[in-house]
Structure formats: C-alpha cells, structure tokens
Write an enzyme that holds these catalytic residues in place. Structure first.
Site, short mmCIF file in Angstrom:
data_model
loop_
_atom_site.label_atom_id
_atom_site.label_comp_id
_atom_site.label_asym_id
_atom_site.label_seq_id
_atom_site.Cartn_x
_atom_site.Cartn_y
_atom_site.Cartn_z
CE LYS A 173 21.99 -44.70 2.95
NZ LYS A 173 21.63 -43.36 3.48
CD GLU A 248 14.37 -43.39 -12.27
OE1 GLU A 248 14.34 -42.24 -12.76
OE2 GLU A 248 13.94 -44.39 -12.87
CB CYS A 282 13.41 -35.35 -8.95
SG CYS A 282 12.08 -36.58 -9.03
CD GLU A 379 18.34 -31.61 -8.87
OE1 GLU A 379 19.33 -32.18 -8.38
OE2 GLU A 379 17.26 -32.18 -9.08
P1 NAD Z 1 21.88 -37.80 -2.56
O1 NAD Z 1 22.42 -38.26 -3.86
O2 NAD Z 1 22.70 -36.94 -1.70
O3 NAD Z 1 21.49 -39.06 -1.64
C1 NAD Z 1 20.61 -40.07 -2.08
C2 NAD Z 1 20.87 -41.33 -1.29
O4 NAD Z 1 22.16 -41.82 -1.64
C3 NAD Z 1 20.89 -41.14 0.22
O5 NAD Z 1 20.28 -42.26 0.84
C4 NAD Z 1 22.37 -41.10 0.54
O6 NAD Z 1 22.69 -41.51 1.86
C5 NAD Z 1 22.92 -42.10 -0.47
N1 NAD Z 1 24.34 -41.95 -0.80
C6 NAD Z 1 25.11 -40.84 -0.73
N2 NAD Z 1 26.37 -41.13 -1.12
C7 NAD Z 1 26.38 -42.44 -1.45
C8 NAD Z 1 27.40 -43.33 -1.95
N3 NAD Z 1 28.65 -42.92 -2.17
N4 NAD Z 1 27.06 -44.60 -2.20
C9 NAD Z 1 25.80 -45.04 -2.00
N5 NAD Z 1 24.81 -44.25 -1.53
C10 NAD Z 1 25.09 -42.97 -1.26
O7 NAD Z 1 20.48 -37.13 -2.92
P2 NAD Z 1 19.53 -36.36 -1.94
O8 NAD Z 1 20.13 -35.04 -1.63
O9 NAD Z 1 19.12 -37.26 -0.84
O10 NAD Z 1 18.25 -36.15 -2.89
C11 NAD Z 1 18.11 -35.10 -3.78
C12 NAD Z 1 18.43 -35.53 -5.18
O11 NAD Z 1 17.66 -36.65 -5.56
C13 NAD Z 1 18.13 -34.45 -6.19
O12 NAD Z 1 19.18 -34.37 -7.11
C14 NAD Z 1 16.87 -34.95 -6.86
O13 NAD Z 1 16.65 -34.48 -8.17
C15 NAD Z 1 17.10 -36.41 -6.86
N6 NAD Z 1 15.85 -37.14 -7.02
C16 NAD Z 1 15.62 -37.79 -8.19
C17 NAD Z 1 14.41 -38.46 -8.38
C18 NAD Z 1 14.11 -39.19 -9.66
O14 NAD Z 1 13.15 -39.93 -9.70
N7 NAD Z 1 14.89 -39.01 -10.71
C19 NAD Z 1 13.47 -38.47 -7.36
C20 NAD Z 1 13.74 -37.79 -6.18
C21 NAD Z 1 14.95 -37.13 -6.00
#
Ligand code: NAD
Length: 475
Positions: A173, A248, A282, A379
């Site tokens: 997804k 992550e 991130c 963040e």
């Molecule tokens: P997000 O948490 O909003 O979304 C991530 C994914 O989760 C998307 O595909 C979204 O549709 C899905 N999602 C949202 N709600 C959900 C639910 N209730 N159940 C299942 N899936 C759900 O994050 P974002 O805004 O897309 O990305 C930014 C964040 O990701 C930042 O906090 C960043 O630090 C983090 N990030 C972490 C890493 C790492 O390796 N630790 C890498 C890249 C980004």
C-alpha cells in the site's frame, strides 16, 4: 489525465467503490492522476491473489526468484530517467535527486536481496553429543507493506524486495500522495515475468485501505514505514492479531559538530543532511549542535551556503530545492516556522513560502532555541533546521539525546577516541561519523525509542520475513 488502477493478481483493476481522488503535482498544483479510493474489498481481493500465488512462489528455487528480481532491477534501471521524472512530478523533489538517490537505490534494493537469498545459511547446534539442533527458515505467507511519500519507490522496494525474495507474496500500500512509481512498478513486474499475485499493489487512503491491510486475518506480517502516530495505530490493529510487526517511524536527528571537525566537509554535508529532498528524509539532521568555539563561524558559513541553494522547478536539472509534497504538509511546516518565532527563535535564513505556484518553502535556519522548545522536540519533516551551541562533550550527548526519537545522528570530529565514545553514547539506530546517508545494505537499519521497533536491512530483513523453526534430533 491518467487513471490509476490497483495491481491485483497481475492485472490492473478498478476499485470496488469505483471512486477516485486527485493526485496533485506539488510544484504546479495541477491534478495529474486519479487514484483509486480502495477499501477492504480491494484489500480482500489482493490478499486472496497473494494467497493463491504463495504455494508455487514459496516452493520456487531461490535461483528462480533471484533471476526474476534481478530482471525487475534491470527494468527499473533501464527506465531510470522516466521513473525519476515521474517521482519528481509526483513528489515535488528535484529530478537530479530522484536520478541520483531514489531510483538507483530502488535498483540496488532489488539486486541486493535477489543475490542475498543465494547466500543464506542457517544455524546448527551440536548439543553435548546428545542432539543436533538446526534452524529452518520458512516464508511467512502473505505480508502487508505500507510506505510513505518521501522516497516513494525507494522505500517501497526496500520492503517488497526482501519480502518476495524470501518466498512470501505481498500486498503493498504505497502512500496516497505519491502512487505513480508504484503503479509503474506493477507494469515492470509483469514485464519481468514475476508470477501474478506475488506482488499486489492497492492504492488509497491509509485509514481505509491501509487499515484494512493491518487488520486482515490472512496477512501474517506488517512492515510499516511512516509517522510515529500512524505507527502506533498500525501497532494497535496488528498486535491483537499477533502479526509480525516492523515499524520504521519518525526522527528528529542530531547533527553534532565539534570544533576540531573538518568544517568544509561538515558544512557541505550538513547542507545536504538539512535540505536534501526539502528536508523530507527521515534521516535528515534537523537539529544541528555546534561546539561553542566554532559556533559563529559555522552559522555564518552555513547561512551563506544555504542562501546559495537554488529553489525552483523540480524538473530543472539545476534545482536543489523542489516543492514540499502537499499543501497540508507545507502549512504544517510554515506553522512550525511561526512557532519558532513565538518560542523566541531567530530566523537566520529563509522562513517564508516562495512566491510562486506550488508548495515551496525557503530553506530555513533557526537559531537561539533551547532543546526543550517544541521546534526541537517535534518532527517537522521539512526544510527547517535549528542550530544550537554546546559547551563540551557531555552537553553534546545530552542535547543529542534530548528527544523521544532515536533514528539517526551524525557527528563531526577528528578525534578518533571521541568519535567512538560519542557514537556509543548517542541513542540512535544509526550514527554517522564524518558523513551522512552512507548506506551499506547489509547493516541493521531502524530506530530506537519512538523512531521504531525492529530492524531492517540485509539478513535482518530476510529474518523478519521468515519464521525460524528449530528441529531437534536426538543422537
Ligand atoms: P504517514 O504515517 O502519514 O503514512 C505512511 C503510510 O501509512 C501511508 O501509506 C499511509 O496511507 C498509511 N497509513 C496512514 N494511516 C494508516 C492506518 N491507520 N493504518 C495503516 N496505514 C495507514 O507518514 P507519511 O506522512 O507518509 O511519511 C512521513 C513520515 O514517515 C515521517 O514521520 C518520516 O519520518 C517517516 N519516515 C520514516 C522512515 C524510517 O525509515 N524510519 C523513512 C521514511 C519516512
């Protein structure tokens, strides 16, 4: 305008709801595609296709799986320019970065795991001449892979590659904000000859399609990359169903510069670790700490280098800073810049939305804030960094560790002993010494504290996507 479809059982299918929402180019604010608004029915179909494909795929020789994944890597590489352009249009990032970072790393991910499975071994323990214990590793079955928008194809491939290399089938997804390269990946998977149902891609909102995946009883594991708050919702849904879970999550990474550092290198690299991908990585070092004796020089040179960054059309090769990924995200980041002022900070560079179409913000430097300010605790995930002076090594470590996050850190010093001491003391899953973002795909990757649970990378990922079984034979 392109109308996307889900990729299920090797075919492109419309969502059950027949509903779509807009994919917006963040640099122009134009609608560029219609994204399926998928729900639990689409996830059910994808999981069923993955289940049907599992017996044959998990029984296929490693050499067969390896060959197909290598073919997919070759196809991504052959389409690098087109994929970099697509990623740039969908995400807002500069095409030069997509060309240099996102797409090559997606290729590397598939190559790495395609070949890693040819070199796997499992342990055996001879137990006091009375028994022989050995470990078998079985793929889990259908696994769910959820990824964010900041490095779309790169992070999705970091999950898909180990999952299917080790014999699982998967439902991925991608983020609803950047679906285009994932859609293209489905086409390339068919071209590579990956059997139908091994890779399924369901588009849509997290709270609907993502949630359905995390709650699905036939999904054995969830590998999630995204924000910490979302990670907690994912864990709440997956844990009662006893799914294997890898999270992550977010970061608020420290970049610690001692006065004895090579300042030329520290400044040039800190510009990248602050502003690459508009700070939407991130691992970006959003909290810079500089030893007091070097502080004024560092700030002056860092501000000057920041002002030279070229903001503009992401498709222009010369652009350094593209658009933020969405209007909502841009507003959030601008809100933090206002908060920085309210908390008493000084804007040493940037601080404003760029006066043009699209969601552009100037690379922004804030000075004068202490570690307990919200701007240094939460963040922001945008082109905003703080710079704070410290007095000694003890204070540098305390400052670096003063958040609830623990994803990564960088430190800059020419004192070898101090480098090792401070690296060991910093609470982060990765510490870079005199560098940033150098990756070796074999090393464990993940966060401490609220930055995540579990480790990915190399055999850690292959172990995550397999179940260890011990066989004990009495001698
Ligand atoms: P997000 O948490 O909003 O979304 C991530 C994914 O989760 C998307 O595909 C979204 O549709 C899905 N999602 C949202 N709600 C959900 C639910 N209730 N159940 C299942 N899936 C759900 O994050 P974002 O805004 O897309 O990305 C930014 C964040 O990701 C930042 O906090 C960043 O630090 C983090 N990030 C972490 C890493 C790492 O390796 N630790 C890498 C890249 C980004």
């Amino acid at each position: 305008m392109q109308r996307l479809a889900n990729f299920i059982g090797g075919e492109f299918v419309a969502p059950h709801s027949d509903a779509y929402f807009d994919d917006v180019n963040p640099a122009t604010e134009e609608v560029i595609a219609a994204i399926p608004d998928s729900d639990g029915h689409d996830v059910d179909d994808a999981v069923a296709a993955a289940r049907a494909a599992f017996p044959a795929w998990s029984a296929a020789p490693a050499e067969t799986r390896s060959r197909l994944l290598l073919k997919l890597a070759d196809l991504i590489e052959a389409n690098l320019e087109e994929l970099a352009r697509t990623e740039s249009i969908d995400n807002g990032k500069s095409i030069s970065l997509a060309r240099r970072l996102d797409i090559p790393r997606a290729v590397a991910n598939f190559r790495f795991f395609a070949t890693a499975i040819l070199h796997q071994s499992s342990e055996a323990h001879h137990t006091d001449r009375t028994a022989l214990n050995y470990t078998l590793r079985h793929p889990l079955g259908v696994v769910g892979l959820i990824s964010p928008w900041n490095l779309p194809l790169y992070l999705l491939s970091w999950k898909i590659a180990p999952a299917i290399a080790s014999g699982n089938t998967c439902v991925a997804k991608p983020s609803e904000l950047t679906p285009l390269t994932a859609y293209r990946l489905g086409e390339l998977a068919n071209e590579a000859g990956i059997p139908p149902g091994v890779l399924n891609i369901v588009h849509g909102y997290g709270a609907k399609a993502g949630r359905a995946l995390t709650c699905h009883d036939d999904v054995a594991a969830i590998s999630f990359t995204g924000g910490t708050v979302t990670g907690s919702a994912v864990a709440a849904n997956a844990a009662p169903r006893f799914k294997k879970l890898s999270l992550e999550l977010g970061g608020k990474n420290a970049n610690v510069v001692f006065a004895d550092a090579d300042l030329d290198d520290a400044i040039a690299t800190s510009i990248r670790s602050s502003f690459w991908n508009q700070g939407e990585i991130c691992l970006c070092g959003s909290r810079i700490f500089v030893e007091r004796s070097a502080y004024d020089t560092f700030v002056e040179r860092f501000v000057a280098a920041t002002k030279k960054l070229r903001i503009g059309d992401p498709l222009d090769d010369a652009t350094d800073i593209g658009a933020l990924n969405s209007e909502a995200h841009m507003r959030k980041v601008l809100g933090y810049i206002e908060l920085a002022k309210e908390e008493g900070g000084t804007i040493a560079a940037g601080g404003k939305r760029v006066d043009r179409n699209g969601f552009f913000i100037e690379p922004t430097i804030v000075t004068g804030l202490s570690c307990d300010c919200r701007v240094l605790q939460e963040e922001i995930f945008g082109p905003v960094v703080t710079i704070t002076p410290f007095d000694d090594e003890r204070e540098a470590i305390a400052f670096a560790n003063s958040t609830r996050y623990g994803l990564s850190a960088s430190l800059w010093t020419r004192d070898l002993s101090r480098a090792h001491r401070v690296a060991a003391a910093i609470e982060a899953g990765t510490v870079w010494v005199n560098c940033w973002l150098l990756r070796d795909l074999r090393v464990p990757f993940g966060g401490m504290k609220e930055s995540g649970v579990g480790r990915e990378g190399g055999f850690e990922s292959l172990n995550f996507f397999t179940e260890a079984k011990n066989v004990c034979v009495k001698l």
